[in-house]
Write an enzyme that holds these catalytic residues in place. Structure first.
Site, PDB file in Angstrom:
ATOM      1  N   LYS A 115      32.017  53.875-102.397  1.00 15.11           N
ATOM      2  CA  LYS A 115      31.889  52.521-101.838  1.00 15.11           C
ATOM      3  C   LYS A 115      33.228  51.788-101.896  1.00 15.11           C
ATOM      4  O   LYS A 115      33.540  50.987-101.009  1.00 15.11           O
ATOM      5  CB  LYS A 115      30.816  51.705-102.589  1.00 15.11           C
ATOM      6  CG  LYS A 115      29.416  52.280-102.464  1.00 15.11           C
ATOM      7  CD  LYS A 115      28.653  51.668-101.307  1.00 15.11           C
ATOM      8  CE  LYS A 115      27.259  52.190-101.248  1.00 15.11           C
ATOM      9  NZ  LYS A 115      26.682  52.688-100.100  1.00 15.11           N
ATOM     10  N   LYS A 196      24.652  61.824 -93.083  1.00 17.78           N
ATOM     11  CA  LYS A 196      23.255  61.404 -93.301  1.00 17.78           C
ATOM     12  C   LYS A 196      22.971  60.078 -92.585  1.00 17.78           C
ATOM     13  O   LYS A 196      23.872  59.259 -92.397  1.00 17.78           O
ATOM     14  CB  LYS A 196      22.911  61.340 -94.786  1.00 17.78           C
ATOM     15  CG  LYS A 196      23.429  60.139 -95.514  1.00 17.78           C
ATOM     16  CD  LYS A 196      22.722  59.975 -96.860  1.00 17.78           C
ATOM     17  CE  LYS A 196      22.908  58.554 -97.343  1.00 17.78           C
ATOM     18  NZ  LYS A 196      21.848  57.970 -98.067  1.00 17.78           N
ATOM     19  N   LYS A 199      21.919  53.190 -93.677  1.00 15.66           N
ATOM     20  CA  LYS A 199      21.859  51.788 -93.287  1.00 15.66           C
ATOM     21  C   LYS A 199      23.244  51.231 -92.992  1.00 15.66           C
ATOM     22  O   LYS A 199      23.392  50.290 -92.244  1.00 15.66           O
ATOM     23  CB  LYS A 199      21.234  50.964 -94.428  1.00 15.66           C
ATOM     24  CG  LYS A 199      19.765  51.211 -94.600  1.00 15.66           C
ATOM     25  CD  LYS A 199      19.217  50.375 -95.733  1.00 15.66           C
ATOM     26  CE  LYS A 199      19.069  51.204 -96.984  1.00 15.66           C
ATOM     27  NZ  LYS A 199      18.683  50.447 -98.154  1.00 15.66           N
TER      28      LYS A 199
HETATM   29  P1  ADP Z   1      21.302  54.013 -97.293  1.00 16.82           P
HETATM   30  O1  ADP Z   1      22.182  55.195 -97.581  1.00 16.82           O
HETATM   31  O2  ADP Z   1      20.685  54.067 -95.934  1.00 16.82           O
HETATM   32  O3  ADP Z   1      21.983  52.686 -97.583  1.00 16.82           O
HETATM   33  P2  ADP Z   1      20.018  53.768 -99.837  1.00 16.82           P
HETATM   34  O4  ADP Z   1      21.222  54.335-100.507  1.00 16.82           O
HETATM   35  O5  ADP Z   1      19.724  52.329-100.055  1.00 16.82           O
HETATM   36  O6  ADP Z   1      20.088  54.081 -98.282  1.00 16.82           O
HETATM   37  O7  ADP Z   1      18.775  54.644-100.214  1.00 16.82           O
HETATM   38  C1  ADP Z   1      17.474  54.199-100.475  1.00 16.82           C
HETATM   39  C2  ADP Z   1      16.619  55.423-100.721  1.00 16.82           C
HETATM   40  O8  ADP Z   1      16.461  56.189 -99.513  1.00 16.82           O
HETATM   41  C3  ADP Z   1      17.230  56.400-101.739  1.00 16.82           C
HETATM   42  O9  ADP Z   1      16.201  56.893-102.576  1.00 16.82           O
HETATM   43  C4  ADP Z   1      17.824  57.513-100.899  1.00 16.82           C
HETATM   44  O10 ADP Z   1      17.822  58.748-101.582  1.00 16.82           O
HETATM   45  C5  ADP Z   1      16.899  57.537 -99.687  1.00 16.82           C
HETATM   46  N1  ADP Z   1      17.657  57.900 -98.471  1.00 16.82           N
HETATM   47  C6  ADP Z   1      18.653  57.187 -97.907  1.00 16.82           C
HETATM   48  N2  ADP Z   1      19.119  57.779 -96.789  1.00 16.82           N
HETATM   49  C7  ADP Z   1      18.420  58.934 -96.643  1.00 16.82           C
HETATM   50  C8  ADP Z   1      18.440  59.993 -95.683  1.00 16.82           C
HETATM   51  N3  ADP Z   1      19.260  59.974 -94.650  1.00 16.82           N
HETATM   52  N4  ADP Z   1      17.576  61.014 -95.850  1.00 16.82           N
HETATM   53  C9  ADP Z   1      16.714  61.033 -96.892  1.00 16.82           C
HETATM   54  N5  ADP Z   1      16.639  60.073 -97.834  1.00 16.82           N
HETATM   55  C10 ADP Z   1      17.482  59.021 -97.730  1.00 16.82           C
END
Ligand code: ADP
Ligand code: TRP
Length: 326
Positions: A115, A196, A199
């Site tokens: 980050k 991946k 958000k």
């Molecule tokens: P992002 O990466 O979209 O900001 P977060 O880090 O807030 O998402 O993740 C929230 C939850 O969703 C976590 O438990 C994470 O492991 C799961 N998660 C986030 N992105 C994915 C993805 N592309 N595939 C599967 N699980 C995900």
């Protein structure tokens, strides 16, 4: 027999996408519904402050995620659903943890490094202390297990290190939470299937409340180009999604086509869009209904915070006593 206690949370940085749904929320609902645990699910709104944010957007996203938790099946009668910022004990215990966590432990966290790299102009102290707050989120409730994705295991490990350090220095308060890895699952970006879905890159996302037309347009544009080896990471990703959301007939049909080398992406995309739109039809309605009742959401959160605080207050009291705060 005393029920196990389970706790987890998601940051309120955006409404949720299908990666968040399959990787986290859907599994939270399953844990709740198997009825064997006392469940605490919160929205990490304080953690959302560690990366750039707009106050108006933060408020909106937070309410959306609450509505999404409930629309996806978390039931305020079965689980304690609350906002991190509404239980002040989280911030208070985080401070105590910050004072016993060596700087080096925080600096070595891979999420901090990632980050910090992503937001070079906003490497704030909160970003560094993120895992101390997360340890407070966890240890306040003395949970047996903390279901998270694999990207968070390093933070859970740090919460165990902090618990051990506190107990050794001041006396036993915290049991060490056990590992509980959610089913490993990685939904890839629609725009770049080597990354991946996240958000932090809205172009990559299919949000769970996207309307059928939006779903169709996004999936139509999804990258399915083959790489050097003739494989298509994008097609794999779409077939993966079909396995989760597709009708039986579609799953069989498109897997056969792929095996025979006759897969037509345009047809796969059309079928997948239809199935996903259908799968989340009820969810979309429910989310809209919930957002139209802010007083109900406030009531759920108020009640959730009240129940969470009952546990959190007691733990913080023990902590203060051990460390000599009057
Ligand atoms: P992002 O990466 O979209 O900001 P977060 O880090 O807030 O998402 O993740 C929230 C939850 O969703 C976590 O438990 C994470 O492991 C799961 N998660 C986030 N992105 C994915 C993805 N592309 N595939 C599967 N699980 C995900
Ligand atoms: N850091 C977690 C994530 O990005 C969210 C989170 C904050 C969390 N505090 C937590 C998860 C406590 C589990 C327990 O997904």
């Amino acid at each position: 027999m005393k029920k196990e206690r389970i706790l987890s949370g998601i940051r309120a940085t955006s409404k949720l996408h299908i990666g968040n749904y399959l990787g986290a929320l859907k599994q939270f609902v399953e844990i709740q519904n198997n009825g064997e645990a006392q469940c605490y699910f919160f929205i990490a709104d304080l953690h959302a402050l560690t990366t750039p944010f707009e106050p108006k957007e933060l408020r909106k996203h937070t309410l959306e995620v609450v509505a999404e938790y409930i629309a996806a099946g978390l039931d305020p009668k079965k689980s304690v659903i609350f906002l991190q910022n509404q239980v002040h004990e989280h911030s208070e215990l985080a401070w105590v943890f910050e004072c016993i966590t060596p700087l080096g432990e925080l600096e070595r966290m891979t999420q901090f490094k990632d980050k910090a790299q992503q937001h070079k102009t906003n490497i704030n102290a909160g970003l560094l202390c993120y895992p101390a707050l997360m340890s407070a989120d966890i240890l306040l409730y003395k949970p047996n297990k903390v279901p998270v994705g694999d990207d968070q295991t390093q933070h859970i490990e740090l919460s165990r290190i902090i618990a051990r350090k506190f107990n050794k220095q001041f006396g036993q308060v915290f049991p060490e939470p056990k590992n509980y890895l959610l089913k490993p699952l990685r939904i890839m970006s629609l725009a770049d299937p080597t990354k991946k879905m996240s958000k932090s890159d809205p172009k990559s996302c299919l949000f769970i409340d996207d309307e059928p037309n939006t779903i169709r347009e996004k999936i139509k544009k999804a990258v399915t180009a083959t790489d050097g080896t003739g494989k298509s990471a994008g097609a794999e990703n779409l077939l993966g999604l079909l396995a989760h959301f597709g009708s039986h007939a579609h799953i069989e049909h498109f897997n056969d086509m792929q095996q025979m080398g006759t897969l037509k992406f345009s047809e796969l995309k059309e079928a997948l869009a239809t199935d996903i739109a259908e799968h989340f039809a009820e969810f979309r309605e429910k989310k809209k209904e919930l957002l139209a009742r802010p007083e109900y959401l406030a009531e759920v959160l108020g009640e959730g915070a009240r129940k969470a605080r009952e546990v959190a207050r007691e733990t913080l009291r023990e902590v203060k006593e051990k460390i000599g705060l009057l």
